[in-house]
Design an enzyme around this catalytic site. Structure first.
Site, PDB file in Angstrom:
ATOM      1  N   LEU A  33      42.609  42.555  44.648  1.00 31.68           N
ATOM      2  CA  LEU A  33      41.735  41.378  44.724  1.00 31.68           C
ATOM      3  C   LEU A  33      40.852  41.380  45.972  1.00 31.68           C
ATOM      4  CD1 LEU A  33      44.235  38.576  43.581  1.00 31.68           C
ATOM      5  CD2 LEU A  33      42.611  39.888  42.184  1.00 31.68           C
ATOM      6  N   GLY A  36      35.155  38.697  45.540  1.00 27.56           N
ATOM      7  CA  GLY A  36      34.479  38.540  44.245  1.00 27.56           C
ATOM      8  C   GLY A  36      35.416  37.882  43.237  1.00 27.56           C
ATOM      9  N   HIS A  37      36.647  38.400  43.156  1.00 29.76           N
ATOM     10  CA  HIS A  37      37.635  37.804  42.247  1.00 29.76           C
ATOM     11  C   HIS A  37      37.920  36.350  42.650  1.00 29.76           C
ATOM     12  CE1 HIS A  37      39.022  42.196  42.132  1.00 29.76           C
ATOM     13  NE2 HIS A  37      38.742  41.950  40.865  1.00 29.76           N
ATOM     14  N   SER A 188      33.866  45.573  45.045  1.00 26.08           N
ATOM     15  CA  SER A 188      34.536  46.203  43.908  1.00 26.08           C
ATOM     16  C   SER A 188      35.868  46.756  44.392  1.00 26.08           C
ATOM     17  CB  SER A 188      33.672  47.346  43.373  1.00 26.08           C
ATOM     18  OG  SER A 188      34.438  48.184  42.536  1.00 26.08           O
TER      19      SER A 188
HETATM   20  P1  AMP Z   1      38.123  43.630  37.695  1.00 29.77           P
HETATM   21  O1  AMP Z   1      39.397  43.380  38.448  1.00 29.77           O
HETATM   22  O2  AMP Z   1      37.245  44.645  38.327  1.00 29.77           O
HETATM   23  O3  AMP Z   1      38.375  43.846  36.234  1.00 29.77           O
HETATM   24  O4  AMP Z   1      37.297  42.272  37.780  1.00 29.77           O
HETATM   25  C1  AMP Z   1      37.859  41.065  37.336  1.00 29.77           C
HETATM   26  C2  AMP Z   1      36.781  40.024  37.301  1.00 29.77           C
HETATM   27  O5  AMP Z   1      36.226  39.859  38.601  1.00 29.77           O
HETATM   28  C3  AMP Z   1      35.616  40.400  36.365  1.00 29.77           C
HETATM   29  O6  AMP Z   1      35.182  39.244  35.682  1.00 29.77           O
HETATM   30  C4  AMP Z   1      34.588  40.905  37.345  1.00 29.77           C
HETATM   31  O7  AMP Z   1      33.265  40.767  36.871  1.00 29.77           O
HETATM   32  C5  AMP Z   1      34.828  40.003  38.535  1.00 29.77           C
HETATM   33  N1  AMP Z   1      34.305  40.624  39.757  1.00 29.77           N
HETATM   34  C6  AMP Z   1      34.617  41.842  40.246  1.00 29.77           C
HETATM   35  N2  AMP Z   1      33.872  42.099  41.344  1.00 29.77           N
HETATM   36  C7  AMP Z   1      33.079  41.023  41.544  1.00 29.77           C
HETATM   37  C8  AMP Z   1      32.075  40.695  42.499  1.00 29.77           C
HETATM   38  N3  AMP Z   1      31.733  41.525  43.472  1.00 29.77           N
HETATM   39  N4  AMP Z   1      31.442  39.504  42.374  1.00 29.77           N
HETATM   40  C9  AMP Z   1      31.764  38.657  41.367  1.00 29.77           C
HETATM   41  N5  AMP Z   1      32.694  38.902  40.440  1.00 29.77           N
HETATM   42  C10 AMP Z   1      33.352  40.078  40.519  1.00 29.77           C
END
Ligand code: AMP
Length: 291
Positions: A33, A36-37, A188
């Site tokens: 996490l 962004g999350h 990310s």
């Molecule tokens: P992930 O863990 O990469 O599958 O991401 C989970 C959620 O967090 C998804 O809806 C992503 O789009 C969102 N997410 C990941 N990175 C960011 C970020 N930098 N800004 C906004 N949302 C994000």
């Protein structure tokens, strides 16, 4: 915060919350996490009474085994961050809880709609089928009123919106803006794998995309010209481009010319690490902080 890892337990929690007439939100993640999350948790807290976050690294959406094996996992750290950010329930199922591993036969899967064509869908065959399958499972298990997704994964957001619409799923999809670090790189989980040298290279990626703004300000609004310029800058920085495209923000159809509903979407490789980014483009200009 309660941490649960079985379908039965999360279903019981949801059933109890429904008796209390609580609105339930879901923030699906794959863990590791970052801010962004957590920004999505803020939206979830605003919109619901019970915030459920799932952490599940979905094997079905990884088309390269190495990427799955190397995907960062930091569950203890994630728990602390989830508590701090206001998550009520953390759902951390194992793979066997979500997929029937005992069967040798073929399991039911969903096929993503046309918004999965091209972009990440081109280089990651099967990826979006894996995404819609697991998100559908999570929706069926948790039955959230609201689910929140980040605009960082812009195509994924549109693919999920299309799934919800096409399958008449009773859930409202909300999105949160893309969150960047102080130097402009989209946050990310994969950034954790960048070496310091690779990080320096990676920050050229969002800035190269921002060139679109300068060109638009000069009156250049043909997609080909804008994309060629961005690719030239990336190549000068020895960054391998996976794709760089301008598409309609809603339909995701390719655009030859910038409209008032255009989105620039890109993916690059920094070493073996694949990074994605996107920014809205407007005839009037584009903001890196507004993506
Ligand atoms: P992930 O863990 O990469 O599958 O991401 C989970 C959620 O967090 C998804 O809806 C992503 O789009 C969102 N997410 C990941 N990175 C960011 C970020 N930098 N800004 C906004 N949302 C994000």
């Amino acid at each position: 915060m309660e941490v649960v890892d079985t379908v039965d337990d999360i279903r019981q929690i949801v059933a109890d919350a429904r008796l209390d007439r609580k609105l339930i939100s879901l923030v699906p993640t794959m863990g590791a996490l970052h801010k962004g999350h957590l920004s999505l948790v803020d939206i979830a807290s605003d919109k619901s009474d019970l915030v459920i976050m799932s952490i599940f690294v979905n094997p079905l959406q990884f088309n390269v085994k190495e990427d799955l094996d190397n995907y960062p996992r930091s569950i203890e750290d994630d728990k602390a961050k989830a508590i701090d950010s206001g998550v009520d329930i953390l759902f951390t199922p194992g793979v066997e809880e979500i997929y029937d591993l005992s069967e040798t036969g073929r399991q039911v899967m969903l096929v993503a709609g046309d918004k999965s064509d091209g972009l990440c869908g081109a280089t990651r065959p099967g990826h979006f089928d894996g995404v819609v399958t697991v998100i559908n499972k999570l929706f069926n298990i948790i039955t959230p009123d609201v689910a929140i997704f980040g605009e960082k994964d812009y195509q994924q957001l549109k693919v999920i919106e299309q799934m919800v619409e096409d399958l008449h799923l009773p859930v409202q999809i909300l999105s949160g803006p893309l969150i960047r670090d102080e130097r402009g790189l989209a946050l990310s989980s994969r950034n954790l794998r960048l070496t310091p040298e690779e990080y320096e290279k990676a920050i050229e990626f969002p800035w190269a995309m921002q060139t679109a703004r300068k060109l638009l300000a000069e009156g250049i609004d043909e997609s080909d010209v804008i994309i060629a310029k961005i690719k030239e800058i990336l190549e000068k920085n020895s960054i391998l481009v996976d794709y760089m495209e301008i598409r309609d923000q809603e339909t995701l159809q390719p655009l030859n010319q910038i409209t008032d509903s255009a989105q620039l979407l890109g993916a690059v490789f920094i070493g073996s690490i694949r990074l994605i980014d996107n920014i809205p483009l407007r005839k009037r200009g584009v903001s890196l902080n507004n993506g």
